[in-house]
Design a protein around this motif. Structure first.
Motif, mmCIF file in Angstrom:
data_model
loop_
_atom_site.group_PDB
_atom_site.id
_atom_site.type_symbol
_atom_site.label_atom_id
_atom_site.label_comp_id
_atom_site.label_asym_id
_atom_site.label_seq_id
_atom_site.Cartn_x
_atom_site.Cartn_y
_atom_site.Cartn_z
ATOM 1 N N SER A 105 21.712 53.806 8.673
ATOM 2 C CA SER A 105 22.426 53.071 9.730
ATOM 3 C C SER A 105 22.962 54.019 10.792
ATOM 4 N N LEU A 106 23.547 55.132 10.359
ATOM 5 C CA LEU A 106 24.100 56.099 11.313
ATOM 6 C C LEU A 106 22.999 56.788 12.116
ATOM 7 N N VAL A 107 21.899 57.153 11.451
ATOM 8 C CA VAL A 107 20.792 57.799 12.156
ATOM 9 C C VAL A 107 20.172 56.835 13.168
ATOM 10 N N SER A 108 20.081 55.559 12.801
ATOM 11 C CA SER A 108 19.469 54.575 13.702
ATOM 12 C C SER A 108 20.232 54.445 15.006
ATOM 13 N N GLY A 109 21.552 54.686 14.963
ATOM 14 C CA GLY A 109 22.358 54.607 16.179
ATOM 15 C C GLY A 109 22.047 55.709 17.175
ATOM 16 N N LEU A 110 21.337 56.741 16.733
ATOM 17 C CA LEU A 110 20.965 57.862 17.619
ATOM 18 C C LEU A 110 19.566 57.703 18.198
ATOM 19 N N LEU A 111 18.805 56.715 17.692
ATOM 20 C CA LEU A 111 17.426 56.530 18.125
ATOM 21 C C LEU A 111 17.338 55.598 19.330
ATOM 22 N N PRO A 112 16.260 55.698 20.114
ATOM 23 C CA PRO A 112 16.080 54.776 21.243
ATOM 24 C C PRO A 112 15.992 53.329 20.758
ATOM 25 N N GLU A 113 16.386 52.393 21.601
ATOM 26 C CA GLU A 113 16.377 50.980 21.231
ATOM 27 C C GLU A 113 14.972 50.539 20.838
ATOM 28 N N ALA A 114 14.884 49.702 19.789
ATOM 29 C CA ALA A 114 13.600 49.154 19.343
ATOM 30 C C ALA A 114 13.827 47.730 18.849
ATOM 31 N N GLU A 115 12.739 46.992 18.685
ATOM 32 C CA GLU A 115 12.851 45.599 18.269
ATOM 33 C C GLU A 115 13.189 45.497 16.782
ATOM 34 N N GLY A 116 13.953 44.433 16.456
ATOM 35 C CA GLY A 116 14.263 44.138 15.064
ATOM 36 C C GLY A 116 14.995 45.271 14.363
ATOM 37 N N ASP A 117 14.616 45.492 13.106
ATOM 38 C CA ASP A 117 15.270 46.532 12.311
ATOM 39 C C ASP A 117 14.408 47.781 12.180
ATOM 40 N N THR A 118 13.500 47.973 13.152
ATOM 41 C CA THR A 118 12.603 49.146 13.116
ATOM 42 C C THR A 118 13.397 50.450 13.099
ATOM 43 N N ASN A 119 14.407 50.536 13.982
ATOM 44 C CA ASN A 119 15.217 51.756 14.046
ATOM 45 C C ASN A 119 15.902 52.041 12.718
ATOM 46 N N LEU A 120 16.404 50.998 12.093
ATOM 47 C CA LEU A 120 17.120 51.193 10.831
ATOM 48 C C LEU A 120 16.183 51.724 9.757
#
Length: 404
Positions: A105-120
C-alpha cells in the motif's frame, strides 16, 4: 549483568514494536483517545502477566535453552508441541501477510496513477521481492539492514511526534467513541502489538533462568512500547478530527490512506511523507523479523520430517502463502492483523495459562509464582476466549467492523 538485563529489555521492546502500531490510528479512529488509552494499558497489563506466566513454567524446564514448544511437550505431550508449533507458524504467516499488504500500500502511493488496483499489486510484488531477497541471503543481511532501519525508524518517529504533538487539540483528545462497541472490535488488533512472547525461550536462556532479572527485563521491555504507543495515539488523535479522520479512512482504509488523511487534515505534505517514511521503516523491520522467523521455523519443521530444507524449498514456502493473501485480498491489512490476534490469543494467553496451571499442580512449592493465584489464571483465560470470539462476532454483524 545489568547490560544483559537492558539488552533483554530492548530485545523484548524491539520484538513488540512493529507494524501493529501502524494499524492503531486506522482501528481507533472512531474510538476516541480516552478509550484507546484504557485499552492499551489493559492489554499491557494482561500480556505482561502472561509473559511472566511463561517464566513461572520455565522454572521446571529440563534445560534453560529449550523453546516454548519443548516446554509444551513436557507438560502436554506431542499434542502440546504440535499446537504450539502450528499456532506460532500460522501466526507468523498472518503477520507477514499483513506486513506485505501494508508495505505494498505504501509503495503504491509512490507509483504513477493506474487503473483499478494495479498499483497496489505492483507495490506488493516490489515490496516482497526486494526485501525477501535479504531474508533468502541470510541472517547477516537481515541483521545489518535491520540495525540501519531501526535507527532510521527512531529518528522518523521522533520527527513525526515533534511535528504532530504541537498541533494536538484538546477537543480532539476528549472526543467520545462514535460507537462504544468499536472498543471491543479493536481488541484483537491492538492485542498483536504486545506480542513479545515468541522470544521468551531466548530471554530465559540469555538471562540464565534468573527470574528476578527476567521480571525486570519484561517490565522495562513492555513499558517502552506502551510509552511509544501512547505517544503515537496522542499525536494522531490530537491532530486528526475524529469525524474527518473516519470519513477519509472509509475512502481509503489502508496505510496509504493514513498518509493521505494526515496530509489533508493537517495541511502538511511534509508531515504526511514523514508518516509514510516511519510507516515504511516499521513495516520493513517487522517484515524482516517475521519472514526470518518463518524461514527458520519451516526449515526446522522440514528437518524433523526429513524433507529437503535448502533455500530453493524454503523461499516459496515462506513467501507464497502470505503473498497470495496480499494479492487477492489487497485491503486485508487490518483483517490479517485481526486473525493474527486470534492466533496470538492462543500462543500468548491460552498456552502460558495452561502451562502455569499444570506447573502449579505438579510443582506446588516453586520459588516464584506470579501474583493473582488461580483467580488471575481464570480471568486471563476468560479474556483469551473473548479475544478469540471477537472476530467471529464481527463477521456475524454482532460487533461493528473496524477500518480495513
Amino acid at each position: 549483568m545489568k547490560n544483559k538485563i537492558l539488552g533483554s529489555a530492548l530485545m523484548i521492546a524491539g520484538t513488540t514494536i512493529g507494524a501493529g502500531m501502524l494499524a492503531m490510528p486506522l482501528t481507533s479512529a472512531g474510538m476516541g483517545f480516552g478509550m484507546t488509552l484504557v485499552l492499551l494499558v489493559g492489554l499491557w497489563l494482561l500480556l505482561t502477566y502472561t509473559g511472566l506466566l511463561f517464566m513461572e513454567a520455565y522454572q521446571t524446564a529440563k534445560r534453560p535453552d529449550v523453546g516454548v514448544a519443548s516446554l509444551a511437550e513436557q507438560y502436554f505431550g506431542m499434542t502440546g508441541r504440535v499446537l504450539a508449533t502450528v499456532s506460532l507458524l500460522i501466526l507468523l504467516y498472518a503477520l507477514l501477510a499483513a506486513y506485505i499488504t501494508g508495505g505494498g500500500s505504501l509503495v503504491s502511493g509512490l507509483l504513477p496513477e493506474a487503473e483499478g488496483d494495479t498499483n497496489l499489486k505492483i507495490g506488493i510484488l516490489l515490496f516482497t521481492f526486494i526485501l525477501g531477497t535479504f531474508v533468502v541471503v541470510g541472517i547477516k543481511g537481515v541483521d545489518g539492514l535491520t540495525r540501519l532501519l531501526f535507527i532510521g525508524k527512531i529518528i522518523a518517529f521522533v520527527f513525526v511526534l515533534l511535528m504532530m504533538l504541537p498541533k494536538a487539540k484538546l477537543e480532539n483528545l476528549t472526543a467520545v467513541p462514535l460507537d462504544n462497541l468499536l472498543v471491543i472490535s479493536a481488541v484483537p488488533i491492538f492485542f498483536t502489538s504486545f506480542g513479545f512472547h515468541v522470544i521468551m525461550g531466548s530471554i530465559n536462556s540469555y538471562l540464565e533462568a534468573d527470574i528476578r532479572k527476567i521480571r525486570v527485563a519484561i517490565l522495562i521491555g513492555t513499558l517502552i512500547p506502551l510509552s511509544a504507543y501512547l505517544l503515537w495515539q496522542l499525536a494522531t488523535h490530537g491532530v486528526l478530527s475524529q469525524n474527518e479522520f473516519v470519513t477519509l479512512l472509509n475512502q481509503d482504509p489502508t496505510l496509504n490512506g493514513l498518509v493521505k488523511a494526515t496530509s489533508q487534515i493537517t495541511g502538511s505534505a511534509i508531515l504526511g511523507e514523514m508518516v509514510r517514511i516511519f510507516s515504511a521503516l516499521a513495516l520493513i523491520t517487522s517484515f524482516l523479523g517475521v519472514a526470518m522467523g518463518i524461514f527458520e521455523g519451516v526449515s526446522d519443521l522440514l528437518k524433523r520430517v526429513r524433507l529437503p530444507h535448502n533455500r530453493f524449498m524454503l523461499t516459496p514456502l515462506t513467501f507464497i502463502p502470505p503473498l497470495a493473501f496480499a494479492l487477492f485480498y489487497p485491503n486485508g491489512f487490518i483483517a490479517a492483523l485481526g486473525y493474527a490476534g486470534l492466533l496470538f490469543a492462543f500462543y500468548g494467553l491460552i498456552l502460558p495459562i495452561g502451562l502455569a496451571w499444570r506447573t502449579r499442580q505438579l510443582h506446588p512449592n516453586l520459588p516464584y509464582r506470579v501474583a493473582g493465584g488461580n483467580i488471575g489464571l481464570a480471568l486471563a483465560l476468560i479474556m483469551g476466549i473473548i479475544i478469540i470470539v471477537i472476530p467471529f462476532l464481527m463477521q456475524a454483524g454482532v460487533l461493528p467492523s473496524v477500518a480495513g
